[in-house]
Write a protein that holds these residues in place. Structure first.
Motif, short mmCIF file in Angstrom:
data_model
loop_
_atom_site.label_atom_id
_atom_site.label_comp_id
_atom_site.label_asym_id
_atom_site.label_seq_id
_atom_site.Cartn_x
_atom_site.Cartn_y
_atom_site.Cartn_z
N SER A 1 -5.04 13.24 -15.61
CA SER A 1 -3.99 13.68 -16.54
C SER A 1 -4.11 12.97 -17.88
CB SER A 1 -2.61 13.41 -15.94
OG SER A 1 -2.49 14.00 -14.68
N ALA B 1 3.66 17.52 -20.61
CA ALA B 1 2.50 16.77 -20.12
C ALA B 1 2.47 15.38 -20.73
CB ALA B 1 1.23 17.54 -20.44
N LEU C 1 6.54 21.87 -17.38
CA LEU C 1 5.11 22.20 -17.44
C LEU C 1 4.78 23.35 -16.49
CD1 LEU C 1 2.19 21.62 -18.33
CD2 LEU C 1 2.09 19.84 -16.58
N ALA D 1 -1.80 17.63 -15.08
CA ALA D 1 -0.68 16.68 -15.14
C ALA D 1 0.42 17.03 -14.15
CB ALA D 1 -0.11 16.63 -16.56
#
Length: 487
Positions: free
Chosen positions: A302, A462, A344, A319
């Motif tokens: 990530s 993220a 996300l 992520a």
């Protein structure tokens, strides 16, 4: 006890039926699209198939021909061919698959994607201590749906990284090494993962190096000169092709929007990736040595997306598994990281070309799906059903409100132009060169429009996940060890 067993059996039944319904729907969709030659289905798989066919014919898979002719034959004469900027060890298996009709390859790809989704959901459910259905809902919109619809390989890398993290936590080092090596299908995500495994998990090195050996053999079969062309020509050319592409989440795109010339923007992106890679490896090793091996792997993948020259949402989605695990391990700030993870997971980019009504409807569906993840995680940590439901409703309403705000921005020019004469670009030695000309003509000087506004939400989410993990590095009391029972 009987009531608990009955509830558990009911959940298993619901999950099984739901999984079968989703699989059948996607199989039917794929069958219909492949039968009718839908040009918008498996858009990214066609270039890989045609590059494999070129490689099988001993032609250059990165050049305009014969790849362009193959893509037009499959998608239609007005479609601008897309490049396949993948290393030779990824293209070599497609050379074998190119002996089959594209419809068969597409059906095989959809089947493998569904299988990868099932495994990734199971692995993430085990890591984050949630039900498999909850993990599947979290991964559905931003990981699975684009992969099965567009034909992107990034999800296979994310699934492999999740699997490697799962087996590392259970000290299954051989399986972890094999799966970590499989993440090489997406090299930019794989580099920190491979480094963390090699440095912090010595028992997995033999399997990892076995994966390297297989990749090396595939490169030799494709031809050493092709590997040199990929490193010295195709990779820089494709990085330069999307400097102005608004679907990018890269430091290069951001630098270009702030006024940097393309060459300088690319240097900024390259340096930022190097710095992010160093940080990702150090963070992953540090987490592993503090009793969090699975988090170390997921977080490293990530963190590397913070910088770079070429990052799409399909890579940024790595992520999300890290966010799920961080939410499970967090002693404080759990709700913050859960909201970021669910934000996300909503996959905001698909709303930009919709009408306001349709965009709000689409986001209500996606946010309602992710709100189930939010409510289930909050309930698991002791929040009452009423409060968890209120939190889920507030999340859905907030997403709908943000969608209305995003839709107030102008639409802007098309970013990909899926069909029509606008896709005809000047010739160039590589397909990536032609893609660069098209992107510069379409997107240079683009203002903040709807698609740019829409992508700020997943980007910020993220960054919040990566930032929360970084806080856990500096404040060890923020996160529990993975072998420590949850309160």
């Amino acid at each position: 006890m009987q009531s608990f067993d009955r509830t558990r059996r009911w959940w298993i039944f619901v999950e099984t039926v739901g999984a079968l319904v989703v699989c059948l729907l996607f199989v039917r969709h794929a069958t219909t699209a492949l039968r009718h030659g839908d040009a918008e289905f498996l858009t990214d798989l066609r270039p890989m198939y045609c590059a494999g066919a070129a490689l099988r014919a001993h032609a250059d898979p990165y050049a305009v021909e014969p790849v362009a002719s193959c893509e037009r034959r499959l998608a239609g004469p007005q479609e601008m061919p897309l490049p396949a900027p993948l290393p030779p060890y990824v293209l070599e298996p497609f050379a074998l698959l190119a002996t089959l009709p594209f419809g068969v390859v597409g059906a095989l790809y959809v089947t493998l994607t569904i299988a990868a989704f099932a495994f990734a959901s199971y692995w993430m459910a085990a890591l984050a201590r949630v039900r498999t259905s909850v993990a599947a809902l979290a991964l559905f919109w931003v990981c699975f749906y684009p992969a099965v619809n567009l034909g992107q390989l990034s999800f296979f890398a994310i699934a492999a990284i999740a699997g490697a993290a799962y087996f590392l936590q259970r000290r299954g080092f051989v399986a972890a090494g094999v799966l970590a090596a499989c993440s090489l299908v997406q090299p930019s995500l794989a580099l920190p993962v491979l480094a963390v495994v090699a440095i912090a998990h010595a028992p997995a090195r033999r399997a990892l190096f076995g994966g390297f050996a297989i990749a090396a053999v595939l490169c030799v079969l494709a031809g050493p000169s092709l590997s040199l062309e990929y490193l010295h020509a195709e990779l820089p050319s494709h990085a330069a092709s999307e400097v102005f592409m608004p679907l990018q989440f890269s430091a290069t795109w951001l630098a270009a929007q702030l006024g940097a010339p393309p060459a300088l923007a690319l240097r900024i992106g390259s340096v930022s990736y190097l710095l992010a890679l160093i940080f990702a490896v150090l963070a992953g090793v540090a987490f592993a040595r503090r009793g969090r091996p699975a988090l170390g792997l997921l977080y490293a993948a990530s963190a590397v997306t913070v910088g770079g020259t070429f990052i799409h949402l399909s890579q940024l989605a790595v992520a999300l598994p890290a966010g799920l695990l961080l939410a499970h391990l967090a002693r404080r700030g759990r709700t913050f990281v859960l909201v970021a993870t669910c934000t996300l997971g909503c996959e905001w980019l698909s709303i930009w070309y919709q009408t306001v009504t349709r965009a709000v409807a689409v986001m209500l569906l996606k946010s309602a799906t992710e709100s189930v993840v939010l409510a289930a995680a909050l309930r698991k940590r002791g929040l009452s059903l009423g409060r968890a439901a209120l939190a889920a409703i507030a999340f859905v309403l907030a997403c709908a409100g943000v969608t209305v705000g995003v839709m107030r921005f102008p639409v802007g020019p098309p970013t990909i132009a899926l069909s029509g004469p606008a896709r005809v670009a000047p010739e160039g030695p590589l397909l990536s060169d032609r893609w660069r000309v098209f992107q510069e003509d379409t997107n240079r000087g683009r203002v903040i429009d709807r698609i740019v506004a829409a992508k700020l939400l997943p980007w910020l989410a993220a960054l919040c996940i990566v930032g929360f993990g970084a806080a856990g590095l500096f404040d060890d009391s923020l996160l529990r060890r993975e072998d420590e029972p949850a309160p």
